[in-house]
Design a protein around this motif. Structure first.
Motif, PDB file in Angstrom:
ATOM      1  N   UNK A  31       2.270  -7.518 -12.940  1.00 57.81           N
ATOM      2  CA  UNK A  31       1.256  -7.665 -13.987  1.00 57.81           C
ATOM      3  C   UNK A  31       1.740  -7.076 -15.297  1.00 57.81           C
ATOM      4  N   UNK A  32       2.276  -5.870 -15.256  1.00 61.82           N
ATOM      5  CA  UNK A  32       2.772  -5.218 -16.475  1.00 61.82           C
ATOM      6  C   UNK A  32       4.003  -5.931 -17.029  1.00 61.82           C
ATOM      7  N   UNK A  33       4.855  -6.387 -16.150  1.00 64.77           N
ATOM      8  CA  UNK A  33       6.114  -7.012 -16.575  1.00 64.77           C
ATOM      9  C   UNK A  33       5.893  -8.430 -17.122  1.00 64.77           C
ATOM     10  N   UNK A  38      -1.737  -7.753 -20.240  1.00 65.30           N
ATOM     11  CA  UNK A  38      -2.005  -6.590 -19.389  1.00 65.30           C
ATOM     12  C   UNK A  38      -1.416  -5.360 -20.070  1.00 65.30           C
ATOM     13  N   UNK A  39      -2.284  -4.484 -20.540  1.00 66.22           N
ATOM     14  CA  UNK A  39      -1.845  -3.301 -21.284  1.00 66.22           C
ATOM     15  C   UNK A  39      -1.677  -2.063 -20.411  1.00 66.22           C
ATOM     16  N   UNK A  40      -2.392  -2.014 -19.292  1.00 68.74           N
ATOM     17  CA  UNK A  40      -2.305  -0.854 -18.404  1.00 68.74           C
ATOM     18  C   UNK A  40      -2.707  -1.296 -17.006  1.00 68.74           C
ATOM     19  N   UNK A  41      -1.995  -0.754 -16.001  1.00 65.25           N
ATOM     20  CA  UNK A  41      -2.314  -1.075 -14.606  1.00 65.25           C
ATOM     21  C   UNK A  41      -1.876   0.103 -13.753  1.00 65.25           C
ATOM     22  N   UNK A  58      -6.362  -2.258 -17.944  1.00 62.39           N
ATOM     23  CA  UNK A  58      -6.814  -2.621 -19.282  1.00 62.39           C
ATOM     24  C   UNK A  58      -6.086  -3.899 -19.695  1.00 62.39           C
ATOM     25  N   UNK A  59      -6.875  -4.865 -20.136  1.00 61.14           N
ATOM     26  CA  UNK A  59      -6.344  -6.143 -20.609  1.00 61.14           C
ATOM     27  C   UNK A  59      -6.726  -6.333 -22.074  1.00 61.14           C
TER      28      UNK A  59
END
Length: 99
Positions: A31-33, A38-41, A58-59
């Motif tokens: 998700x992050x990559x 996607x700002x935070x996971x 956080x998206x």
């Protein structure tokens, strides 16, 4: 547009965490990559609840979250873990301040 923030709580069936957790971490990393929205996971486990995993995500906006849910990596994760999860609760949060 306001960012979209969620807290997800998973309760995993007894004896299934060793299977579930690597799949969860792989999904979070993808998700992050792979998702610009996607700002935070964060993947967390409460000290006193070994069968529980919490996600703080956080998206950029709701559309970015919807893209996450439609992504191939999320679909693989969701399919692979359905039988491992006893309970899943999603809470939408208002992000009021960041420090």
């Amino acid at each position: 547009m306001a960012r979209f923030t969620i807290l997800v709580r998973f309760r995993v069936f007894d004896g299934q965490m060793a299977i579930f957790l690597p799949l969860m971490i792989e999904n979070a990393e993808a998700s992050r990559r792979d998702e610009p929205g996607c700002e935070r996971f964060d993947v967390l486990r409460p000290d006193d609840q070994p069968d529980c995993i919490l996600l703080y995500e956080i998206y950029r906006d709701r559309a970015a979250f919807d893209e996450h849910c439609a992504s191939a990596h999320f679909q693989r994760f969701d399919s692979a873990t359905k039988a491992l999860v006893a309970e899943k609760q999603v809470t939408v949060l208002d992000l009021l301040a960041e420090a």
